[in-house]
Enzyme design. Structure first.
Site, PDB file in Angstrom:
ATOM      1  N   SER A  79       0.798  -1.235   0.000  1.00  0.00           N
ATOM      2  CA  SER A  79       0.000   0.000   0.000  1.00  0.00           C
ATOM      3  C   SER A  79       0.826   1.279   0.000  1.00  0.00           C
ATOM      4  CB  SER A  79      -0.956   0.009   1.192  1.00  0.00           C
ATOM      5  OG  SER A  79      -2.026  -0.886   0.980  1.00  0.00           O
ATOM      6  N   LYS A  82       0.111   3.691  -2.709  1.00  0.00           N
ATOM      7  CA  LYS A  82      -0.940   4.710  -2.570  1.00  0.00           C
ATOM      8  C   LYS A  82      -0.369   6.121  -2.448  1.00  0.00           C
ATOM      9  CE  LYS A  82      -4.582   1.830  -0.414  1.00  0.00           C
ATOM     10  NZ  LYS A  82      -4.033   0.499  -0.362  1.00  0.00           N
ATOM     11  N   SER A 321      -6.165   3.364   4.216  1.00  0.00           N
ATOM     12  CA  SER A 321      -5.626   2.476   3.181  1.00  0.00           C
ATOM     13  C   SER A 321      -6.759   1.757   2.457  1.00  0.00           C
ATOM     14  CB  SER A 321      -4.649   1.450   3.784  1.00  0.00           C
ATOM     15  OG  SER A 321      -3.742   0.993   2.815  1.00  0.00           O
TER      16      SER A 321
END
Length: 485
Positions: A79, A82, A321
């Site tokens: 993640s 991101k 997230s």
């Protein structure tokens, strides 16, 4: 004192955590030697021996690299990807951009006329905030205008995005679970459904299963049975194979209800089914049911609901997230730049944005999705730091970008990390976790107010996630304790 030697690490000696750092600030040739020794001691821990570790640290104040360990090696970021998508979305879409779900019709209802001839059209604009209540509001708007019957159909239009629901590299095994939802122009309730299982009416009877929303239109197969009326235990599995939900196992007669969430197999039909249920509850009959199609242009708008703006979406995306939001933003960037809501076009827009923001060479890394779920993503620690540094220094990006990152010990995915008072609120960052992958990147402020951008990336199946997170937190503490003399 030699030039630039006024920084040293006070905490490295005080508690013995970084015992290798014993270099006096007056004897160093660089203000970062003490930091380097401490970070080296973390990287060289025996518990991390089987992992690939990459670290890059940049000083905002001195505008130079503080520490580099495999800084240019490509890692699976999980993640942490991101961070790149979030910065690109702000750059490409702007913080105020919203996304709409729209109800149109072949003609406007006339007051007092209870029959609406022709079709009504539900257009999905990739609104990630769409919930059942919005569709109930659409139905109530129609009822308030006097409509009681629709001679045509409810046409559900998902053409804003393409029909590819899953990105490259996503595991089939993840698809039933809320963190891996199908991506569509309709994102109703995050494209998940709530499943509640209760004991049946008597031992041996099937368990009782309910869905929320109730009109989800998803077939449910119940293979689970109720056990003894005095039994309080449960062994229930809620599976979501290709087209429906299957409940298996046993459930004691006195067991507490079990609630789980599962993704929907067809997000477009899910939205159409829930809207049809809302129309029926409002007393409106649709003669030709639901169909999938496209809506003609320039039709009268009966109702419209907007998402939150991108800056609000970004805070949810990075702090929580939220995978669905990342994929939505990618496809929205495709629509904004090329008119096509595809991963291919969206990721092309991301690469252009990252070149503009931080000068990244699009051939030097790989992005396959907007969430980091794909193991095809490959990014280096240096690239992450370059984007963080550039976005954090940009007048147009910095306020929204920094406020969207989690604050250690306070909120988001970092709320339970580094909670001690001396570190609290001194890291704004983003975590990343997959099996065998753990990453942390963000901005750290030292005790003296010096700011660092850092990225810590770890790939390896042997170290536990806890071991990797502990090492990352210790890296942050090193930077936190770097004080100016």
């Amino acid at each position: 004192m030699r030039k630039g030697s006024k920084f040293f690490l006070a905490g490295c000696i005080s508690i013995g955590l970084f015992a290798t750092c014993i270099v006096d600030a007056f004897a160093t040739e660089t203000p970062w030697r003490c930091i380097a020794a401490s970070l080296d001691s973390i990287v060289q821990r025996r518990a991390l021996a089987s992992a690939q570790v990459g670290i890059a640290v940049w000083s905002f104040d001195r505008r130079e690299w503080v520490y580099e360990k495999n800084a240019d090696r490509l890692f699976v970021p999980a993640s942490n990807a991101k961070v790149l998508i979030g910065a690109a979305a702000l750059h490409t879409l702007g913080p105020a951009k919203t996304f709409a779900t729209t109800l149109t019709a072949d003609r406007v209802p006339i007051s007092g006329d209870s029959v609406l001839t022709g079709n009504i059209y539900l257009y999905g604009g990739g609104n990630p905030d769409l919930v059942t209540g919005d569709l109930i509001g659409f139905a109530e708007t129609l009822r308030a205008s006097g409509v009681r019957r629709i001679r045509g159909a409810v046409v559900v239009d998902a053409s804003h995005f393409d029909s590819v629901n899953y990105a490259l590299g996503w595991s089939w095994e993840d698809r039933p679970y809320p963190y891996c939802p199908p991506i569509s122009a309709f994102l109703l309730n995050g494209n998940v459904v709530q499943v509640t299982v209760r004991p049946g009416s008597a031992p041996g009877r099937p368990v009782h299963v309910t869905l929320v929303p109730k009109d989800a239109g998803i077939p449910v197969s119940v293979a689970a049975r109720t056990g003894s009326e005095h039994n309080t235990s449960s062994r229930i599995r809620v599976e979501r194979p290709n087209s429906g939900i299957v409940v298996k196992g046993t459930m004691g007669g006195r067991a507490e209800p079990i609630t789980v969430w599962r993704t929907v197999p067809d997000p477009v039909r899910y939205a159409g089914s829930v809207f049809m249920g809302a129309l029926q509850d409002a007393g409106i009959t649709v003669e030709r049911g639901v169909s999938i199609g496209t809506s003609p242009r320039n039709l009268p708008v009966l109702a419209r609901v907007y998402s939150n703006p991108v800056d609000v979406i970004l805070r949810r995306y990075l702090k929580r997230s939220d995978n669905l939001l990342g994929e939505t933003l990618v496809k929205q960037m495709g629509v904004a730049t090329s008119g096509r809501g595809t991963w291919e076009d969206g990721l092309s827009a991301v690469r252009r944005a990252l070149r503009d923001i931080a000068g990244l060479d699009s051939n030097a890394y790989r992005l396959a999705d907007g969430s980091g779920l794909s193991r095809l993503n490959e990014v280096s620690p240096r690239m992450l730091v370059q984007v963080i540094t550039s976005a954090s220094s940009s007048f147009s990006l910095a306020p929204e970008f920094l406020s969207a990152l989690s604050t250690a010990g306070v909120d988001g995915t970092l709320s339970h990390r580094m909670t001690e008072d001396e570190t609290r609120a001194y890291l704004r960052g983003k975590t990343g976790t997959l099996s065998g992958v753990s990453s942390l990147s963000g901005v750290v402020e030292s005790r003296s107010g010096a700011r660092f951008a850092c990225a810590i990336m770890m790939n390896g199946t042997s170290p536990s996630a806890q071991t990797m997170r502990q090492a990352q937190d210790d890296v942050v503490r090193v930077l936190r304790n770097c004080i100016e003399q």
